[in-house]
Design a protein around this motif. Structure first.
Motif, PDB file in Angstrom:
ATOM      1  N   GLN A 255     -13.290   3.616  -9.958  1.00 17.58           N
ATOM      2  CA  GLN A 255     -12.717   2.821  -8.884  1.00 17.58           C
ATOM      3  C   GLN A 255     -11.304   2.374  -9.205  1.00 17.58           C
ATOM      4  O   GLN A 255     -10.477   2.228  -8.312  1.00 17.58           O
ATOM      5  CB  GLN A 255     -13.598   1.611  -8.604  1.00 17.58           C
ATOM      6  CG  GLN A 255     -14.920   1.975  -8.003  1.00 17.58           C
ATOM      7  CD  GLN A 255     -15.802   0.772  -7.787  1.00 17.58           C
ATOM      8  OE1 GLN A 255     -15.592  -0.266  -8.385  1.00 17.58           O
ATOM      9  NE2 GLN A 255     -16.795   0.925  -6.944  1.00 17.58           N
ATOM     10  N   SER A 256     -11.009   2.164 -10.468  1.00 22.60           N
ATOM     11  CA  SER A 256      -9.650   1.733 -10.810  1.00 22.60           C
ATOM     12  C   SER A 256      -8.648   2.834 -10.482  1.00 22.60           C
ATOM     13  O   SER A 256      -7.528   2.544 -10.053  1.00 22.60           O
ATOM     14  CB  SER A 256      -9.567   1.345 -12.281  1.00 22.60           C
ATOM     15  OG  SER A 256      -9.933   2.429 -13.108  1.00 22.60           O
TER      16      SER A 256
ATOM     17  N   THR B 247      -8.049   2.705  -6.713  1.00 23.79           N
ATOM     18  CA  THR B 247      -7.198   1.591  -6.307  1.00 23.79           C
ATOM     19  C   THR B 247      -5.740   1.860  -6.636  1.00 23.79           C
ATOM     20  O   THR B 247      -4.855   1.504  -5.870  1.00 23.79           O
ATOM     21  CB  THR B 247      -7.641   0.269  -6.964  1.00 23.79           C
ATOM     22  OG1 THR B 247      -7.569   0.398  -8.384  1.00 23.79           O
ATOM     23  CG2 THR B 247      -9.033  -0.107  -6.547  1.00 23.79           C
ATOM     24  N   GLU B 248      -5.477   2.512  -7.752  1.00 25.29           N
ATOM     25  CA  GLU B 248      -4.097   2.827  -8.112  1.00 25.29           C
ATOM     26  C   GLU B 248      -3.511   3.865  -7.166  1.00 25.29           C
ATOM     27  O   GLU B 248      -2.360   3.770  -6.765  1.00 25.29           O
ATOM     28  CB  GLU B 248      -4.016   3.335  -9.550  1.00 25.29           C
ATOM     29  CG  GLU B 248      -4.165   2.262 -10.580  1.00 25.29           C
ATOM     30  CD  GLU B 248      -3.079   1.210 -10.462  1.00 25.29           C
ATOM     31  OE1 GLU B 248      -1.902   1.574 -10.318  1.00 25.29           O
ATOM     32  OE2 GLU B 248      -3.422   0.020 -10.508  1.00 25.29           O
TER      33      GLU B 248
ATOM     34  N   GLN C 108     -11.714  -4.554  -2.484  1.00 22.58           N
ATOM     35  CA  GLN C 108     -11.852  -3.942  -1.170  1.00 22.58           C
ATOM     36  C   GLN C 108     -12.709  -2.686  -1.237  1.00 22.58           C
ATOM     37  O   GLN C 108     -13.430  -2.381  -0.291  1.00 22.58           O
ATOM     38  CB  GLN C 108     -10.488  -3.627  -0.580  1.00 22.58           C
ATOM     39  CG  GLN C 108      -9.787  -4.862  -0.057  1.00 22.58           C
ATOM     40  CD  GLN C 108      -8.537  -4.516   0.692  1.00 22.58           C
ATOM     41  OE1 GLN C 108      -7.645  -3.905   0.136  1.00 22.58           O
ATOM     42  NE2 GLN C 108      -8.491  -4.904   1.948  1.00 22.58           N
ATOM     43  N   ILE C 109     -12.649  -1.950  -2.316  1.00 25.49           N
ATOM     44  CA  ILE C 109     -13.502  -0.769  -2.467  1.00 25.49           C
ATOM     45  C   ILE C 109     -14.945  -1.194  -2.627  1.00 25.49           C
ATOM     46  O   ILE C 109     -15.855  -0.576  -2.089  1.00 25.49           O
ATOM     47  CB  ILE C 109     -13.022   0.101  -3.634  1.00 25.49           C
ATOM     48  CG1 ILE C 109     -11.681   0.700  -3.278  1.00 25.49           C
ATOM     49  CG2 ILE C 109     -14.029   1.181  -3.963  1.00 25.49           C
ATOM     50  CD1 ILE C 109     -11.115   1.632  -4.279  1.00 25.49           C
TER      51      ILE C 109
ATOM     52  N   ILE D 188      -4.510  -0.429  -3.334  1.00 25.21           N
ATOM     53  CA  ILE D 188      -5.280  -1.557  -2.829  1.00 25.21           C
ATOM     54  C   ILE D 188      -6.013  -2.221  -3.989  1.00 25.21           C
ATOM     55  O   ILE D 188      -6.026  -1.708  -5.101  1.00 25.21           O
ATOM     56  CB  ILE D 188      -6.289  -1.141  -1.745  1.00 25.21           C
ATOM     57  CG1 ILE D 188      -7.292  -0.143  -2.307  1.00 25.21           C
ATOM     58  CG2 ILE D 188      -5.586  -0.564  -0.551  1.00 25.21           C
ATOM     59  CD1 ILE D 188      -8.405   0.167  -1.383  1.00 25.21           C
ATOM     60  N   HIS D 189      -6.634  -3.354  -3.726  1.00 19.41           N
ATOM     61  CA  HIS D 189      -7.347  -4.086  -4.751  1.00 19.41           C
ATOM     62  C   HIS D 189      -8.764  -3.542  -4.891  1.00 19.41           C
ATOM     63  O   HIS D 189      -9.372  -3.084  -3.920  1.00 19.41           O
ATOM     64  CB  HIS D 189      -7.386  -5.573  -4.383  1.00 19.41           C
ATOM     65  CG  HIS D 189      -7.722  -6.434  -5.544  1.00 19.41           C
ATOM     66  ND1 HIS D 189      -9.008  -6.759  -5.868  1.00 19.41           N
ATOM     67  CD2 HIS D 189      -6.924  -7.019  -6.470  1.00 19.41           C
ATOM     68  CE1 HIS D 189      -9.015  -7.526  -6.946  1.00 19.41           C
ATOM     69  NE2 HIS D 189      -7.754  -7.700  -7.330  1.00 19.41           N
ATOM     70  N   ARG D 190      -9.318  -3.597  -6.090  1.00 15.01           N
ATOM     71  CA  ARG D 190     -10.642  -3.046  -6.359  1.00 15.01           C
ATOM     72  C   ARG D 190     -11.736  -3.715  -5.535  1.00 15.01           C
ATOM     73  O   ARG D 190     -12.720  -3.089  -5.158  1.00 15.01           O
ATOM     74  CB  ARG D 190     -10.953  -3.174  -7.843  1.00 15.01           C
ATOM     75  CG  ARG D 190     -12.267  -2.542  -8.200  1.00 15.01           C
ATOM     76  CD  ARG D 190     -12.515  -2.572  -9.669  1.00 15.01           C
ATOM     77  NE  ARG D 190     -13.855  -2.075  -9.920  1.00 15.01           N
ATOM     78  CZ  ARG D 190     -14.306  -1.758 -11.094  1.00 15.01           C
ATOM     79  NH1 ARG D 190     -13.533  -1.877 -12.137  1.00 15.01           N
ATOM     80  NH2 ARG D 190     -15.525  -1.321 -11.239  1.00 15.01           N
TER      81      ARG D 190
ATOM     82  N   ARG E 231       0.830  -1.203   0.000  1.00 17.75           N
ATOM     83  CA  ARG E 231       0.000   0.000   0.000  1.00 17.75           C
ATOM     84  C   ARG E 231       0.861   1.248   0.000  1.00 17.75           C
ATOM     85  O   ARG E 231       1.902   1.304   0.633  1.00 17.75           O
ATOM     86  CB  ARG E 231      -0.910   0.001   1.218  1.00 17.75           C
ATOM     87  CG  ARG E 231      -1.904  -1.116   1.149  1.00 17.75           C
ATOM     88  CD  ARG E 231      -3.061  -0.876   2.061  1.00 17.75           C
ATOM     89  NE  ARG E 231      -4.009  -1.956   1.869  1.00 17.75           N
ATOM     90  CZ  ARG E 231      -4.424  -2.734   2.835  1.00 17.75           C
ATOM     91  NH1 ARG E 231      -4.010  -2.555   4.049  1.00 17.75           N
ATOM     92  NH2 ARG E 231      -5.270  -3.703   2.582  1.00 17.75           N
TER      93      ARG E 231
ATOM     94  N   ILE F 223      -9.904   6.737   0.772  1.00 21.24           N
ATOM     95  CA  ILE F 223     -10.649   6.087  -0.311  1.00 21.24           C
ATOM     96  C   ILE F 223     -11.970   6.797  -0.541  1.00 21.24           C
ATOM     97  O   ILE F 223     -12.353   7.090  -1.680  1.00 21.24           O
ATOM     98  CB  ILE F 223     -10.884   4.598   0.010  1.00 21.24           C
ATOM     99  CG1 ILE F 223      -9.556   3.842  -0.026  1.00 21.24           C
ATOM    100  CG2 ILE F 223     -11.891   3.975  -0.947  1.00 21.24           C
ATOM    101  CD1 ILE F 223      -9.648   2.450   0.555  1.00 21.24           C
TER     102      ILE F 223
END
Length: 92
Positions: free
Chosen positions: A73-74, A77-78, A86-87, A82-84, A16, A62
């Motif tokens: 959302q991408s 995450t960038e 989790q959002i 974090i991974h999408r 992260r 976030i």
């Protein structure tokens, strides 16, 4: 262990990234101190760290990033590293 038992592979998490003070204004539309204030006022501090749990500060970052640029959302995450999925979990 017995030969017939399959061992599950360990989880690997993305490293992260922290949003720096200089990036905070551009990405979140808030100063770093304002993010801390909002975080302390609205989110209780969660000391859970198992399974890659998110800190209260990261959750607020976030949320603010998503509000600043909804639907992408991408990009969130960038920026947060974090991974999408989790959002997606935060929205439910």
């Amino acid at each position: 262990m017995a030969d017939f038992m399959q061992l599950r592979a360990g989880e690997t998490y993305r490293k992260r990234r922290n949003v720096s003070s200089s990036q905070s204004r551009r990405l979140l539309r808030f100063d770093s101190e304002s993010v801390d204030f909002l975080c302390s006022g609205f989110l209780p501090e969660n000391n859970e760290r198992r399974g890659g749990a998110l800190s209260a500060r990261t959750k607020m970052e976030i949320f603010l990033r998503y509000l600043g640029d909804p639907g992408l959302q991408s990009g969130v995450t960038e920026d947060c590293g974090i991974h999408r999925q989790q959002i997606d979990k935060l929205g439910s």
